[in-house]
Design an enzyme around this catalytic site. Structure first.
Site, short mmCIF file in Angstrom:
data_model
loop_
_atom_site.label_atom_id
_atom_site.label_comp_id
_atom_site.label_asym_id
_atom_site.label_seq_id
_atom_site.Cartn_x
_atom_site.Cartn_y
_atom_site.Cartn_z
N ARG A 33 9.10 2.86 11.50
CA ARG A 33 10.16 2.41 10.59
C ARG A 33 11.48 2.19 11.33
O ARG A 33 12.04 3.10 11.92
CB ARG A 33 10.32 3.37 9.41
N ASP A 63 3.83 -0.97 11.64
CA ASP A 63 3.37 0.35 11.23
C ASP A 63 2.71 0.97 12.46
O ASP A 63 1.95 0.30 13.17
CB ASP A 63 2.33 0.22 10.11
N ARG A 92 -1.01 12.48 9.98
CA ARG A 92 0.26 13.16 10.21
C ARG A 92 0.42 14.33 9.26
O ARG A 92 0.03 14.24 8.10
CB ARG A 92 1.42 12.20 9.97
N SER A 103 6.60 7.38 13.05
CA SER A 103 6.52 6.07 12.42
C SER A 103 7.22 4.96 13.19
O SER A 103 8.05 5.19 14.06
CB SER A 103 7.15 6.20 11.03
N ASP A 125 0.79 -1.23 0.00
CA ASP A 125 0.00 0.00 0.00
C ASP A 125 0.83 1.28 0.00
O ASP A 125 0.37 2.33 -0.44
CB ASP A 125 -0.95 0.03 1.22
N HIS A 126 2.06 1.22 0.48
CA HIS A 126 2.83 2.46 0.63
C HIS A 126 3.59 2.87 -0.63
O HIS A 126 4.03 4.00 -0.73
CB HIS A 126 3.85 2.31 1.76
#
Ligand code: MIC
Ligand code: SF4
Length: 755
Positions: free
Chosen positions: A646, A160, A449, A644, A95-96
């Site tokens: 990440r 996520d 965000r 995030s 999706d990203h």
């Protein structure tokens, strides 16, 4: 029928006894959050009560979700763990990586062309290790999870930060770095500090322009970006049960923006309705059987002050629409006050783009509410002043919305762009025309965000977060300070008209529908599947284990950068165009800390080399230190690593030779990510010591060899003029986390144990 129904039934079987035992050991009635936590202990039923905010506890989550931008690193690590199959049901969602530019069809095809290698990698790893794969275009991870996997009383983790969205169906769902996901997929315990509990009592009911989004926009204004750190936020009260399940999801989703570990709601009729509408009667029936355990105990909700660490009350009947921003999601402004505030702060009032979507607000109900505004405007002869962009949350939502005419409604505005069912502009996957000119401008969106540069890469774009219906209203007015409750607009006949209040449909009257939901189920036996990663690739790179600690104190370290002010994961490892390197550690390390503001000189991506005094970009200087065998450190401000999940934000500095990150305070996920990657994540015991750090200092860790649980560490700071300061550093490492540091990373330790 639901996916993994047997797993869900097994979880429910544990509930009655586990909850009873937990009530006994804690000696009190339980919040919902505690029920979920205590029924998911790695060691079975509780034999002791945990101290919130202090005890590290091993949990056994029921499932794992990953999205393409983080899954690459998570799965590259999993491949090193030496397992044949994942130990719990897991999924990956593409999706990203889909760039929004021309519109859904063209953009999706373009993304398939450009990301082919990565999608193939993800699809084949998933196939091999028993992981469900949701193909590009299937939807945004959290919407797809809500529609298919989330279940009341369950516990999941996801790579996520917005995994927390599943709290809308009564889960404890927590965002983590990939290394944490690897633990759970490898069949090991997952560790978390037992969270504190914030109770939010919702009274009254929403009306008019106020929506679920405004609840969390208001909460963000109250708690700010770190007020929820280390806590689960539990919503209850008659206001809570009056909200739709997807509305609850919206509120939980943006709980990430107050730093909360997660947020959740008790099982109720709206959750049951949603489960049934999404073809999960089996889950609803099973949940009904143990209903009383899937919400907090009555005594708790009657006297919340006795059972939560903090209680906030919000009256939904009095709630009005808000817009939060710019540049931070907690700067909350009621729409009625925006005129004055915007002028005072010199925020551009003209709005160019109004974007609806993201994992937060892309449900069927959201689209109906926004569409009702568009229809109303059209019927009153109004044309939009800003461009409306829509990212539906999933193919199921899109297909159903199209069937029910919602897409036609949006398209009544000629300029409307329907983008792919994907993150798109929310994560900088947006080829916005003119953004490179860096003009000062305003956009509004229903995302969560709005950090600088996030949507379009332009540092001068002022992004404001609002509900889908407010975003639609602003698209029409083209003004940030438009208050639909009081203001009129001039229509094509020159008349003054007012927009009617939004109306929404909670669940599609004719049920959800979809032709191809985009799901690929994994092979039964994946042993024959080969996962190929070319050594020539610049998108994917197999990982080389980080070097273990040599047992010596770190002496003679240099400062890579002292970051000043807000330093989110977007500042540490930017997304947008960089997402393409998420599977290639060396390449993505070229964005390491390039968005952080250097406390010396106030610039981004310009630091002085202590080797030859030259000024260069942060990653280049880090590489020079590394090549010269010099360890480097990073210093930062409050809530460092906010945003995030990440883990690139930890792996990149690690890869470039940074061994310690010393800050005033950390965001939870980032702190854990640093630990997992074998780094030192430390905080100043005296915040003011931040000011002692000079650009040309040398750093000696003098008691690393005595690194242990609960014992502070000492840093000797040697200034260029020969004077020294001794700084005391706090840490939250327990003994097993110290072992990760010693082994060079948590993964090194897993590999050792499995070999
Ligand atoms: C985000 O919203 O910032 C992301 C992109 O979804 C991240 C994950 C990532 O960086 O890939 C998140 O929220 O964890
Ligand atoms: Fe995607 Fe945005 Fe949600 Fe992150 S916040 S998962 S980028 S839609």
């Amino acid at each position: 029928m639901a996916f993994d129904i047997n797993m869900i039934k097994k979880v429910y079987q544990k509930y009655p006894t586990a909850v009873e035992v937990a009530r006994k050991v804690t000696g009190k009635p339980l919040t919902l959050s505690e029920k979920i936590l205590y029924t998911h202990l790695w060691n079975g039923n509780a034999d002791t009560a945990f101290t919130r905010g202090e005890d590290y506890v091993d949990f056994a989550p029921d499932r794992v979700a990953m999205q393409d931008a983080t899954a690459q690193m998570a799965l590259l690590q999993f491949m090193q763990a030496g397992k044949d199959k994942v130990a719990v049901p897991s999924t990956t969602h593409a999706d990203h990586l889909i760039l929004a530019k021309l519109g859904a069809d063209k953009d999706l095809q373009e993304s398939l062309n450009t990301n082919n290698e990565v999608f193939n990698f993800l699809s084949s790893v998933c196939n091999k290790y028993g992981i469900g794969f949701w193909k590009p275009g299937a939807g945004i991870i959290h919407q797809v999870v809500l529609e298919n996997y989330a279940f009341p009383g369950g516990m999941m983790i996801g790579t996520d930060s917005h995994t927390v969205n599943a709290g809308g169906l009564g889960m404890v769902a927590i965002g983590v770095g990939g290394a944490d996901a690897v633990d759970v997929m490898a069949g090991m315990a997952w560790e978390l500090k037992f969270p504190k509990l914030i109770g939010i009592k919702l009274t009254g009911t929403l009306s008019g322009w106020a929506s679920s989004k405004d609840v969390i926009l208001k909460v963000a204004g109250i708690l700010n970006v770190k007020g929820g750190t280390g806590a689960i936020v539990e919503y209850f009260g008659e206001g809570a049960t009056s909200l739709s399940a997807t509305g609850k999801g919206t509120i939980c989703n943006m709980g990430a923006e107050v730093g909360a570990t997660t947020s959740t709601f008790g099982y109720d009729e709206s959750i049951e309705r949603y489960l049934r509408a999404t073809d999960r009667d089996d889950v609803a029936d099973a949940a009904n059987d143990i209903k009383e355990h899937l919400t907090g105990d009555t005594e708790v909700y009657e006297n919340p002050e006795l059972y939560f660490d903090e209680v906030i009350e919000i009256n939904l009947s009095k709630l009005t629409p808000h817009l939060n921003g710019p540049f931070t999601p907690d700067l909350a402004t009621p729409v009625s006050e925006m005129k004055e505030k915007a002028v005072k702060n010199d925020w551009p009032l003209d709005v160019e783009w109004a974007l609806i979507g993201s994992c937060t607000n892309s449900s069927y109900e959201d689209l109906t509410r926004a569409a009702s505004i568009v229809e109303d405007a059209v019927s009153k002869g109004l044309k939009p002043k800003a461009t409306l962009g829509i990212n539906p949350g999933s193919e199921q939502v899109r297909f159903t919305a199209e069937r029910d005419g919602l897409m036609d409604s949006f398209m009544k505005f000629e300029s409307t762009k329907i983008f792919t069912n994907a993150c798109g502009p929310c994560i900088g996957q947006w080829d916005r025309e003119g953004a490179s000119k860096q003009e000062k401008n305003t956009i509004v969106h229903s995302f969560n965000r709005n950090f600088a540069k996030r949507a379009d890469g332009n540092p001068n774009t002022h992004a404001f977060v609002g509900s889908p219906e407010m975003v639609a209203a602003i698209a029409i007015s083209g003004r940030l300070d438009f208050n639909p409750i009081t203001d009129t607009l001039t229509n094509e006949n020159g008349e003054q008209v007012k927009l009617s209040e939004p109306t929404g449909i909670e669940l599609p009257k004719n049920g959800f529908a979809v032709e191809d939901n985009g799901y690929q189920s994994p092979a039964e036996d994946g042993s024959g599947i080969e996962v190929v990663v070319s050594s020539e690739s610049n998108r994917l790179q197999l990982l080389t284990p980080f070097t273990p600690w040599d047992g010596e104190n770190i002496i003679g370290a240099k400062l890579l950068i002292k970051a000043e002010g807000k330093c989110t994961t977007d500042h540490i490892s930017m997304a947008g165009p960089w997402l393409r390197y998420r599977g290639h550690l060396d390449n993505i390390s070229n964005n390491c800390l390039i968005g952080a503001i250097n406390a010396f000189g106030g610039k981004t991506n310009a630091v002085v080399s202590q080797i030859d005094g030259s000024i260069d970009e942060v990653p280049n200087i880090a590489r020079t230190y590394k090549a010269a065998g010099i360890t480097s450190i990073v210093v930062g401000d409050h809530n460092y690593g906010e945003g995030s999940s990440r883990e690139h934000a930890a792996m990149e500095p690690r890869h470039l030779g940074v061994m310690a990150v010393i800050v005033k305070s950390f965001a939870r996920i980032h702190e854990t990510n640093l630990k997992k990657q074998g780094m030192l994540g430390l905080t100043f015991s005296n915040e003011a010591d931040y000011d002692l750090i000079k650009e040309d200092d040398t750093f000696n860790f003098t008691d690393l060899n005595a690194f242990s649980d609960g014992k502070q560490l000492t840093l000797e700071v040697v200034h260029a003029n020969g004077t020294t300061n001794t700084i005391i550093l706090n840490h939250t490492y327990n003994e097993s986390q110290i072992d990760w540091f010693k082994a060079g990373s948590a993964l090194n330790l897993i590999r050792k144990q499995n070999s």
